[in-house]
Design a protein around this motif. Structure first.
Motif, PDB file in Angstrom:
ATOM      1  N   LEU A  59     -46.309 -17.337  -4.234  1.00  0.00           N
ATOM      2  CA  LEU A  59     -46.892 -18.498  -4.909  1.00  0.00           C
ATOM      3  C   LEU A  59     -45.804 -19.522  -5.259  1.00  0.00           C
ATOM      4  CD1 LEU A  59     -49.502 -16.755  -7.243  1.00  0.00           C
ATOM      5  CD2 LEU A  59     -49.790 -17.651  -4.924  1.00  0.00           C
ATOM      6  N   PRO A  60     -46.141 -20.790  -5.260  1.00  0.00           N
ATOM      7  CA  PRO A  60     -45.136 -21.837  -5.541  1.00  0.00           C
ATOM      8  C   PRO A  60     -44.473 -21.649  -6.903  1.00  0.00           C
ATOM      9  CG  PRO A  60     -47.153 -22.803  -4.664  1.00  0.00           C
ATOM     10  CD  PRO A  60     -47.461 -21.367  -4.955  1.00  0.00           C
ATOM     11  N   GLY A  61     -43.169 -21.833  -6.932  1.00  0.00           N
ATOM     12  CA  GLY A  61     -42.423 -21.761  -8.179  1.00  0.00           C
ATOM     13  C   GLY A  61     -41.966 -20.374  -8.572  1.00  0.00           C
ATOM     14  N   ALA A  62     -42.411 -19.336  -7.852  1.00  0.00           N
ATOM     15  CA  ALA A  62     -42.009 -17.962  -8.177  1.00  0.00           C
ATOM     16  C   ALA A  62     -40.677 -17.663  -7.520  1.00  0.00           C
ATOM     17  CB  ALA A  62     -43.073 -16.977  -7.707  1.00  0.00           C
ATOM     18  N   LEU A  63     -39.718 -17.175  -8.302  1.00  0.00           N
ATOM     19  CA  LEU A  63     -38.375 -16.945  -7.795  1.00  0.00           C
ATOM     20  C   LEU A  63     -38.070 -15.451  -7.679  1.00  0.00           C
ATOM     21  CD1 LEU A  63     -36.375 -19.662  -9.744  1.00  0.00           C
ATOM     22  CD2 LEU A  63     -37.084 -19.708  -7.352  1.00  0.00           C
ATOM     23  N   PRO A  64     -37.471 -15.033  -6.566  1.00  0.00           N
ATOM     24  CA  PRO A  64     -37.147 -13.616  -6.350  1.00  0.00           C
ATOM     25  C   PRO A  64     -35.852 -13.208  -7.048  1.00  0.00           C
ATOM     26  CG  PRO A  64     -36.451 -14.882  -4.462  1.00  0.00           C
ATOM     27  CD  PRO A  64     -37.116 -15.865  -5.395  1.00  0.00           C
TER      28      PRO A  64
END
Length: 509
Positions: A59-64
């Protein structure tokens, strides 16, 4: 629709004109508690789409964030494969579209793997049939990446998207940590190429299990093999065009898929046509491969460095700390156990074929003799497992059960026939061996009076056999022993029955 074979040439004939080259890519799902780049659980078999979050759904904006346990597992795998460990490496985005790739790219490693330039020695039976020989398989790289989701195609007859009514996607598997282990081209093995391919995957699986980094259940997809095969005319120096048979999930299938592709390639080349670089699907039921899609090269994936992840830079201290955790090599361990147990090469091969090394070790540790442990696990239990199409470890029988069963036999309570009945009960879930024996009333008759009465009855009913025994043919007592066992409903001690038969007939045993 059942897959049908294409034109092939006999295997032996293909080898008179062509040299096989095999390359194996093995994907290993790690058994970490959480996924590669997020905190989602990794439990196998959970309800679809219940182990997902914005990161693994892309999803947009989710950082690993990198899973440190997965990195350490990758380093340990690399060390066990005699690889060099990178002092600095990074992730890349591998771009391609599949419905089970929620981000439309896979986070992987491209030109900077964490482990590279290694090797694994593989034992195969010697060509002359005497003993074994070693084939060294060179490892090009072992790199970190994430698994995809799982698509299920509903309707149709093949389980594939073509002909299906609709498809559903489970993203629980998306983001599971993977290590992809890639060999260099394996050459010079000739007719043994399929056998070497199988032995390599088996050896690698044993090593991964010993490391404790994966449950290595090929039937569940924890270990999946892509088998690359090409042929080149004997004496040629340039490798042929390869095909890649995807997601082969059993040792037997690895060998069969390589063998089939060799015979198919030979037929194509003999006809004057060219091999198309493509992926292939393996069909277990018919033992053939069918065309999948054109095989992309690295440029087609538009790799570029992953901007959302920092580089991975294991320190030399960390690498040496992890090196100290490496277990005994499986091949060394097998040789040590074979010596400890006193097994012949053939007996040890039976143990390996049954996948029973660990359970026999535990059974011996629980008090059974090595001979008894081997007898039960590679005999009755292996036959049951083969009949059910499962591993011996999936029968519901534990090493402690077999040690207890062996104890009942050596103590004189059960004979082998009764022990097998007890084993039936244990497999059926009726309890442990003693509990099953008690419930079924299984116990050798220790009363010589009852046994003597049965012997007298059987001798009276078989005067011709009794006369043969009196005449010096003591081996004929076997027929009477069987009758005594029947008379006693299998609850007689066969050795004691023989003694009483000979004594009653006045024959020296």
């Amino acid at each position: 629709m059942t897959a049908v074979p294409e034109t092939v040439v006999p295997f032996d004939e293909a080898l008179t004109r062509y040299e096989p080259v095999v390359g194996l890519e093995v994907h290993v799902e790690l058994n970490t508690a959480t996924k590669m780049f997020c905190g989602c659980a990794t439990e196998f078999g959970a309800e679809p789409n219940t182990q997902v979050c914005p990161v693994c759904l892309g999803l947009p904006g989710a950082l690993p964030v990198v899973n440190v346990a997965a990195v350490e597992a990758a380093v340990r795998i690399g060390l066990a494969l005699n690889c060099q460990i990178a002092e600095w490496c990074r992730f890349a985005r591998k771009n391609y579209f599949y419905p089970d790739m929620p981000k439309n790219f896979q986070t992987s490693q491209y030109d900077e793997p964490i482990a590279f330039e290694g090797w694994l020695d593989v034992e195969v039976p010697a060509a002359d049939g005497e003993g074994t020989e070693i084939v060294r398989v060179e490892i090009e790289r072992a790199h970190m990446e994430e698994d995809t989701g799982k698509s299920t195609h509903v309707g149709g007859s093949t389980g594939r998207i073509h002909g299906a009514d609709y498809s559903v996607v489970d993203y629980n598997r998306a983001g599971i940590p993977l290590i992809e282990i890639v060999t260099k081209p394996i050459t010079g093995t000739g007719e043994r190429a399929p056998e070497v391919a199988r032995a390599y995957v088996a050896t690698l699986r044993d090593l991964l299990k010993a490391l404790g980094v994966s449950d290595v259940k090929m039937e569940q997809g924890s270990v999946r093999c892509d088998a690359n095969v090409s042929l080149m005319p004997i004496g040629a120096q340039v490798l042929g065009t390869r095909t890649e048979t995807k997601n082969v999930n059993s040792l037997r299938s690895v060998e069969r898929a390589v063998r089939y592709e060799m015979t198919r390639h030979a037929a194509v080349l003999d006809s004057g046509a060219a091999i198309h670089q493509e992926t292939r699907h393996w069909h277990e039921d018919t033992g053939v491969t069918t065309s999948g899609r054109p095989k992309s090269d690295a440029d087609d994936y538009r790799y570029f460095p992953e901007p959302d992840l920092v580089p991975v830079a294991p320190t030399r201290e960390d690498v040496e700390r992890l090196r100290a955790t490496l277990p005994e090599q499986p091949a060394d361990r097998r040789r040590r156990l074979q010596g400890d147990w006193g097994y012949s090469d053939l007996e040890m091969r039976d143990v390996l074929n049954a996948g029973a090394t660990e359970v026999i070790e535990e059974t011996v540790a629980a008090g059974a003799s090595p001979a008894a442990a081997r007898k039960w696990w590679t005999g009755d239990l292996a036959r049951r497992a083969n009949a059910q199409g499962v591993a011996v470890t999936d029968l519901g029988v534990t090493p402690a059960d077999i040690a207890e069963l062996h104890g009942l036999v050596t103590a004189g309570r059960l004979n082998d026939s009764m022990a097998r009945q007890v084993l039936d009960g244990v497999v059926a879930g009726e309890g442990g061996p003693t509990q099953v024996a008690d419930a079924r009333g299984l116990e050798l008759v220790a009363d010589d009076g009852a046994l003597q009465a049965a012997v007298d009855t059987v001798i009276a009913a078989n005067p011709d056999v009794a006369e043969k025994i009196r005449g010096g043919k003591a081996q004929a007592a076997g027929a009477l022993i069987g009758q005594v066992m029947k008379e006693m409903r299998g609850q007689a001690d066969a050795a004691r029955a023989r003694e009483l038969i000979l004594a009653t007939l006045g024959v020296d045993g």
